[in-house]
Design a protein around this motif. Sequence first.
Motif, short mmCIF file in Angstrom:
data_model
loop_
_atom_site.label_atom_id
_atom_site.label_comp_id
_atom_site.label_asym_id
_atom_site.label_seq_id
_atom_site.Cartn_x
_atom_site.Cartn_y
_atom_site.Cartn_z
N LYS A 88 0.97 -1.23 -0.01
CA LYS A 88 -0.06 0.07 -0.07
C LYS A 88 0.92 1.01 -0.01
N LEU A 89 0.77 2.28 -1.07
CA LEU A 89 1.30 3.40 -1.08
C LEU A 89 1.27 4.11 0.21
N ARG A 90 2.22 4.63 0.98
CA ARG A 90 2.25 5.42 2.29
C ARG A 90 2.28 6.73 1.85
N SER A 91 3.50 7.05 1.02
CA SER A 91 3.82 8.26 0.63
C SER A 91 4.66 8.18 -0.61
N LEU A 92 4.65 9.45 -1.37
CA LEU A 92 5.43 9.64 -2.39
C LEU A 92 6.09 10.93 -2.61
N TYR A 93 7.09 11.04 -2.88
CA TYR A 93 7.74 12.54 -3.22
C TYR A 93 8.53 12.53 -4.43
N TYR A 94 8.63 13.66 -4.87
CA TYR A 94 9.22 14.09 -6.24
C TYR A 94 10.38 14.94 -6.03
N ASP A 95 11.56 14.29 -6.48
CA ASP A 95 13.00 15.09 -6.53
C ASP A 95 13.08 15.52 -7.95
N PRO A 96 12.59 16.69 -8.48
CA PRO A 96 12.97 17.01 -9.70
C PRO A 96 14.20 17.20 -10.48
N THR A 97 15.19 17.33 -9.38
CA THR A 97 16.72 17.51 -10.13
C THR A 97 17.62 16.72 -10.00
N SER A 98 17.37 15.54 -9.25
CA SER A 98 18.24 14.65 -8.99
C SER A 98 17.84 13.09 -9.39
N PRO A 99 18.89 12.34 -10.10
CA PRO A 99 20.13 12.79 -10.65
C PRO A 99 20.17 13.73 -11.88
N ALA A 100 21.38 14.61 -12.07
CA ALA A 100 21.46 15.22 -12.96
C ALA A 100 20.88 14.73 -14.49
N GLY A 101 20.03 15.46 -15.09
CA GLY A 101 19.30 15.22 -16.51
C GLY A 101 17.93 14.38 -16.08
N ALA A 102 17.75 14.20 -15.09
CA ALA A 102 16.61 13.23 -14.61
C ALA A 102 15.94 13.73 -13.20
N GLY A 103 15.05 13.22 -12.81
CA GLY A 103 14.60 13.26 -11.42
C GLY A 103 14.44 11.98 -10.69
N GLN A 104 13.64 11.87 -9.62
CA GLN A 104 13.41 10.63 -8.91
C GLN A 104 12.32 10.62 -8.00
N TRP A 105 11.58 9.65 -8.03
CA TRP A 105 10.64 9.62 -6.84
C TRP A 105 10.88 8.81 -5.73
N PHE A 106 10.63 9.02 -4.32
CA PHE A 106 11.01 8.49 -3.44
C PHE A 106 9.58 7.73 -2.78
N ALA A 107 9.56 6.60 -3.03
CA ALA A 107 8.28 6.04 -2.72
C ALA A 107 8.36 5.21 -1.32
N GLN A 108 7.18 5.16 -0.63
CA GLN A 108 7.31 4.33 0.71
C GLN A 108 5.76 3.57 0.54
N PHE A 109 5.94 2.28 0.77
CA PHE A 109 4.96 1.35 0.92
C PHE A 109 4.77 0.51 2.16
N ASP A 110 3.57 0.34 2.59
CA ASP A 110 3.42 -0.55 3.71
C ASP A 110 3.04 -1.65 3.14
#
Length: 290
Positions: A259-281
């Motif tokens: 179950k998705l608990r939370s989701l964050y978007y880091d738009p600038t890392s790594p260079a040239g892309a971005g990343q999601w930080f997702a946490q699941f229970d």
Amino acid sequence: MFPFMNAMTEPILRLYPPPFAEVSLQGLYLGQRLHRLGTRKSPFVYANFVASLDGRIALEDPATGKTYLPKSLTSPHDFRLFLELEAQADCLITHGGYLRALADKDLGNVLQLGLDAESRDLAEWRKTEGLTPQPAVVIASASLDFPMPPSIRENGQACYIATGRNADPARLEYWRSEGYDVILAGRDRMVEGAPLVRKLGDLGYRSIYLLAGPSMLDTMVRDGQLGRLFQTITHQLLGGADFRTVLPGPELGPAGCLKLRSLYYDPTSPAGAGQWFAQFDSASIKPPHE
Ligand SMILES: NC(=O)c1ccc[n+]([C@@H]2O[C@H](COP(=O)([O-])OP(=O)(O)OC[C@H]3O[C@@H](n4cnc5c(N)ncnc54)[C@H](OP(=O)(O)O)[C@@H]3O)[C@@H](O)[C@H]2O)c1
């Protein structure tokens, strides 16, 4: 849009749960207070992986057959969160393969934290929270064939070797004669999740961080022992014909429901892309004593 943000103190974006908000990367995972979620009867087990959009967590070099982490897969932002998870653990589970890679200098040492300027605040945080200066280390191994890194004893960390009941008696004897406690937690040579977590709970550990690879995750998930999965999804297509994914075993079924608990978007890392930080229970966690 969003300015180019590289500094650790620049905000990232919370996408879930609502409302959408700018939040600080630093402290993001410390705020989960994982060290307060488990009990001795039911320790809280969590794991962290970084995967590409095409599902790779590591690539295999066809020439040597060795797996490796492509440099672009990880980033300083992701590593900071990795350390924040480590800071909340009273016990780490690593494995024989990692210690072999460490000895070969294929991977860096992450068995201690707070020893350099970037993570010194985490050592302070542990002290404030009443945690030991460094987490205990459990080494899961079926082969029992690995070199012990001196840093564990140098930093006063409790250290256990976990293996199955059918492990090689000569190797068992060797590690015992070296003064290490061996935890037998599995019917054959492999460690099983529930007996290991149960024994770690009996030893007083309540927050257990899987500093391990896909096999150990598989071991925990199939036995209903994973409490939370932290997954960084880097917005890159890695390619590479031979690769590893998060879970190696056969089809998992309902035990794999999260179950998705939370989701964050880091738009600038790594260079040239971005990343999601997702946490699941985990939707199917079982007490280890069941
Ligand atoms: N991107 C990421 O987030 C991420 C995370 C972790 C790993 N990786 C990468 O993925 C690749 C594969 O991961 P890995 O090396 O960690 O491999 P792995 O295949 O998950 O595990 C390697 C070793 O762990 C021990 N082990 C695992 N489960 C066990 C069990 N139930 N009982 C006893 N021992 C057990 C065994 O050690 P013995 O051989 O000593 O018996 C085994 O050889 C590596 O390149 C690694 O760097 C990536």
